[in-house]
Enzyme design. Structure first.
Site, PDB file in Angstrom:
ATOM      1  N   HIS A  74      49.422  78.717  23.899  1.00 51.79           N
ATOM      2  CA  HIS A  74      48.384  78.399  24.885  1.00 51.79           C
ATOM      3  C   HIS A  74      48.660  77.077  25.594  1.00 51.79           C
ATOM      4  CE1 HIS A  74      44.276  76.776  25.947  1.00 51.79           C
ATOM      5  NE2 HIS A  74      44.382  77.850  26.692  1.00 51.79           N
ATOM      6  N   GLU A  77      51.323  77.626  28.114  1.00 55.15           N
ATOM      7  CA  GLU A  77      50.778  78.264  29.328  1.00 55.15           C
ATOM      8  C   GLU A  77      50.270  77.200  30.297  1.00 55.15           C
ATOM      9  OE1 GLU A  77      46.633  79.662  30.765  1.00 55.15           O
ATOM     10  OE2 GLU A  77      47.079  80.524  28.805  1.00 55.15           O
ATOM     11  N   HIS A  78      49.559  76.199  29.787  1.00 51.94           N
ATOM     12  CA  HIS A  78      49.076  75.114  30.646  1.00 51.94           C
ATOM     13  C   HIS A  78      50.233  74.358  31.283  1.00 51.94           C
ATOM     14  CE1 HIS A  78      44.609  74.533  29.697  1.00 51.94           C
ATOM     15  NE2 HIS A  78      44.951  75.642  29.060  1.00 51.94           N
ATOM     16  N   GLU A 154      38.872  71.798  26.031  1.00 49.99           N
ATOM     17  CA  GLU A 154      38.563  73.227  26.145  1.00 49.99           C
ATOM     18  C   GLU A 154      38.145  73.787  24.788  1.00 49.99           C
ATOM     19  OE1 GLU A 154      40.975  77.383  27.191  1.00 49.99           O
ATOM     20  OE2 GLU A 154      41.816  75.441  27.809  1.00 49.99           O
TER      21      GLU A 154
END
Length: 455
Positions: A74, A77-78, A154
């Site tokens: 994840h 991905e950023h 997040e």
């Protein structure tokens, strides 16, 4: 009259699907290619509008991560929207916006995907930019440190500040004891805190290569022209040796596992029940996965399904409740029942769990009716008709199947295989899989207020 109406609706929807399929088939066809470097390209021509969706799927997600290293997929991905050798941070998105494209990305347990919806004549731009970040990503310590803070924020918003988020995360960790599906996609907080930029560089080098990628294109394109573009932009990229990936099977015994949470900011009690079940990749007999989908529909397939009609509107033991199952994962998944007891009627978590077991036992004793299955099949047909109207839904379906090792052609067989399921087969999977030995339970209760001492 009601039975006739149900079957009549099923027949009408079947006719609608046939008509839709004929119209769809007249403007679409699907082509599959593999470049010499191992990149798989799947192109579905759909000429109803001059737009295209372009997706790049990497076969890597949270289920590929190990203890102490969760969250890597994840966070990467950023970082894919940051610097490359040819692009500055944010430039990918700025270029896409300048041509009117919408774009984003997501990470799941089994895959990481990047997608754009844009004018069909801009597809070459999408390929050029995706090839650049597939091969030339630059992960600087400074950008990594900044983006890691974004991810931790997040996580705080999605999990730490939400009692339901905490409960569901702990529920999955309890239910999955032999596979990494017990790890959150966003990562455990302590793993995020200890993550280093070098960890991410190694992850990128291990998994982001053309022989671990699937490019899915759906829209107003010519398949051979798309192949030429893919060969031009992705073809020169070198394949890499990939880590060995093992099948994911879960522990099914020796008994139920339970976790109880009390949280101060929880407003309502909640119940999560998960039964470990096979998926298309792990089932010894594929029909069982389709029967499990039908079982989910019998319990929670709309207003007239059993949970809604008997637990929410009937006995009112639940203020809300549902069931869910998906066979589209890399390893064994969960058949989930969840709900909130109707405390205003005096019911608690134990009452709701007992009510769920009553529904399970009823199905084990007596198979569902043909009318119930007809209703579910009508819903499936409606969903298929809707999906064919969306190029993004079509691409998502293709990418999901291919990223877990299945073929996109599985979707073409879906309706026939679901329609072939009998009431007795639904009963059989309920008897076989909805058992205490396969069960994990999580309960969430509001934490009682601390008594204030009086003088």
């Amino acid at each position: 009259m009601r039975t006739f109406g149900l079957w009549g609706r099923f027949a009408s929807l079947l006719a609608l699907l046939v008509a839709s399929s004929l119209s769809y088939a007249a403007t679409s066809s699907t082509h599959e290619y593999v470049l010499p470097n191992g990149l798989k390209l799947i192109v579905r021509e759909d000429h109803r509008a001059p737009v295209v969706v372009s997706q790049v799927w990497y076969r890597v997600g949270a289920s590929y991560e190990s203890a102490g290293h969760t969250g890597l997929s994840h966070v990467l991905e950023h970082m894919m929207f940051k610097d490359t050798k040819q692009l500055d941070t944010g430039e990918f998105s700025r270029i896409m916006a300048s041509v009117g494209a919408t774009e984003n990305a997501f990470t799941s347990r089994d895959a990481t995907a990047y997608y754009q919806v844009l004018a069909a004549n801009r597809l070459a731009l999408s390929f050029e930019l995706e090839a650049e970040r597939m091969h030339n990503l630059v992960i600087s310590d400074e950008e990594f440190a900044r983006e890691l803070q974004v991810v931790m924020e997040e996580r705080r918003q999605r999990v730490e500040d939400r009692p339901a988020g905490i409960a569901y995360e702990r529920f999955l960790a309890t239910a999955h004891q032999a596979s990494p599906y017990g790890n959150p996609v966003i990562g455990w907080q302590q793993d995020l805190e200890s993550m280093q930029a070098e960890d991410l560089r190694r992850w990128y080098q291990a998994w982001y290569s053309p022989n671990n990628a699937i490019v899915v294109v759906v829209g107003d394109v010519d398949a051979e022209e798309v192949l030429q573009l893919a060969s031009r932009y992705f073809g020169p990229l070198s394949a890499r040796e990939l880590p060995v990936v093992k099948p994911l099977f879960e522990i099914n015994s020796p008994g139920a596992r339970r976790i109880a949470l009390e949280l101060e900011n929880a407003r309502l009690p909640s119940l999560y029940m998960g039964f470990n079940v096979p998926v298309l990749n792990t089932a010894s007999e594929a029909w069982e996965t389709y029967a499990l989908r039908m079982l989910s529909g019998v319990l929670d397939g709309g207003y007239s399904a059993r949970i809604e009609s008997e637990l929410v509107r009937g006995s009112e033991v639940a203020s809300s409740a549902g069931a869910g199952y998906s066979p589209f994962s890399r390893g064994d998944n969960l058949f989930i029942l969840n709900g909130v007891p109707n405390t205003q009627k005096g019911y608690n978590l134990e009452d709701l769990e007992a009510a769920f077991w009553e529904q399970i036992e009823a199905l084990k004793q007596t198979p569902p009716t043909q009318q119930e299955l007809a209703r579910i099949k009508a819903q499936v047909i409606s969903s298929l008709v809707y999906e064919k109207d969306s190029i993004s839904s079509q691409a998502q379906q293709i990418g999901t199947l291919e990223s877990i090792g299945q073929s996109w052609r599985v979707a073409d067989q879906e309706l026939d295989l679901l329609s072939a399921i009998t009431p007795e087969q639904v009963q059989q999977v309920a008897q076989k899989y909805l058992t205490p030995e396969r069960l994990a339970v999580a309960t969430l209760r509001p934490k009682p207020a601390t008594d204030v001492a009086t003088q």
